[in-house]
Design an enzyme around this catalytic site. Structure first.
Site, mmCIF file in Angstrom:
data_model
loop_
_atom_site.group_PDB
_atom_site.id
_atom_site.type_symbol
_atom_site.label_atom_id
_atom_site.label_comp_id
_atom_site.label_asym_id
_atom_site.label_seq_id
_atom_site.Cartn_x
_atom_site.Cartn_y
_atom_site.Cartn_z
ATOM 1 N N CYS A 76 0.861 -1.204 -0.027
ATOM 2 C CA CYS A 76 -0.169 0.121 -0.020
ATOM 3 C C CYS A 76 0.782 1.344 -0.195
ATOM 4 C CB CYS A 76 -0.825 -0.029 1.149
ATOM 5 S SG CYS A 76 -1.849 1.394 1.214
ATOM 6 N N CYS A 115 -0.580 4.198 -6.333
ATOM 7 C CA CYS A 115 -1.808 3.483 -5.637
ATOM 8 C C CYS A 115 -1.696 1.866 -6.104
ATOM 9 C CB CYS A 115 -2.961 4.011 -5.629
ATOM 10 S SG CYS A 115 -4.206 2.903 -4.508
#
Length: 338
Positions: free
Chosen positions: A75, A189
């Protein structure tokens, strides 16, 4: 022997699967654990303080439960905010995913690149530092979109987003000053690779989407996963065994004297006990790998000669002393009868 502890992948949702998939191809035999913090999803709309406190606490409990050999924070938001906090809190190797600004700067021809991530990621000083270090001669335009994260979650469930909705999410990046000159967009992302086809179509194919970050994270997971235990792939395992054989040969030749804490395999006492509990070595290997066993091995078979002579001497003494004792007893009886 292979280290069967898992590699743990962590994300707020399903975006980390874009990192897990290439890792699984590189390490098909490795045990993998994927954890999604659904209760905290999405991280992109949370504050830095909340993420910096939440992620280390969660990974600490997960490390106790699964005992991973390696943790991959799949992440970008968690990595740019909490990576250093996690590394300081846990005694486990940590691999993070950060925006691939450096390879994007190398690819760009117009020297205008875009960084597309969550709102929390693109506003981090860490991203600005990456741009200053590796893209100083480029104009770096940043944009955060929570809508794309939601679209990626839905896409994995089979609900593909419309091209119009993806274009609307990209307007905040492409409508900036000189946004029409962007030729490389960084996927900052791990959710966005799940929408790679839609993103390419929405940009008209004029911008290359850099997914180097997830590939690099997968490669680092592969390198750390094989180098740590040397057991999942033939090459690291062979090198590990050759090193052990080399150390043993040097020990037998007396090239160096082992310390009192490490055995022939170069393992500390605590490492040997852990390897025994996890089934990486047998009980015989554990005993032979002790410092005492290594000292004997370093001196060779002649080290047993004093012990062998002592045993022979004791046995001979018993055999000699027994007849003499019996003879004295018989003489004493004869004197008593006389």
């Amino acid at each position: 022997m292979a280290d069967r502890r898992p590699i743990l992948f962590f994300d707020s949702g399903v975006g980390g699967l874009s990192v897990l998939a290439p890792t699984a191809k590189l390490l098909p035999r490795a045990p993998l654990v994927y954890v999604a913090d659904s209760a905290g999803f999405p991280y992109g709309t949370r504050s830095e303080a909340e993420i910096a406190a939440r992620v280390p606490a969660l990974l600490g409990r997960l490390a106790e439960r699964y005992d991973p050999r390696l943790i991959v924070i799949a992440c970008n938001t968690a990595s740019t905010i909490a990576l250093q906090h996690v590394r300081a809190a846990l005694d486990v190797p940590i691999v993070g995913t950060v925006p691939a600004i450096k390879p994007a700067a190398e690819m760009s021809r117009t020297r205008v690149i875009g960084v597309l991530g969550t709102e929390a990621t693109v506003r981090q000083p860490y991203v600005a530092d990456l741009a200053a270090r590796f893209a100083a001669d480029c104009i770096v335009l940043r944009h955060g979109s929570a809508d794309l994260v939601e679209m990626a979650e839905a896409a994995l469930g089979g609900e593909r987003p419309s091209l119009a909705s993806v274009r609307a999410a990209l307007d905040g990046l492409l409508t900036q000053d000189r946004g029409d000159e962007i030729d490389v967009i960084v996927n900052a992302c791990t959710h966005f690779p799940l929408l790679e086809d839609e993103l390419v179509a929405a940009t008209g194919g004029t911008s290359a989407l850099s997914t180097a970050a997830r590939n690099r994270a997968a490669r680092r997971a592969f390198d750390r996963g094989t180098a740590m235990a040397g057991g999942l792939w033939a090459r690291p395992r062979r090198l590990h065994c050759e090193e052990c054989a080399y150390r043993k040969a040097r020990a037998r030749a007396g090239a160096f004297r082992p310390d009192r804490n490490r055995g022939a395999l170069g393992l500390h006492r605590s490492q040997r006990r852990r390897a025994l509990r996890q089934g990486q070595i047998t009980l015989r290997q554990f005993e032979m790998d002790s410092p005492r066993g290594r000292v004997v091995g370093a001196r060779g078979p002649l080290a047993l000669l004093p012990f062998a002579l002592l045993v022979i001497f004791k046995i001979s003494a018993v055999h000699i002393a027994a007849p003499l004792h019996k003879r004295e007893h018989e003489l004493s009886l004869c004197r008593g009868l006389a």
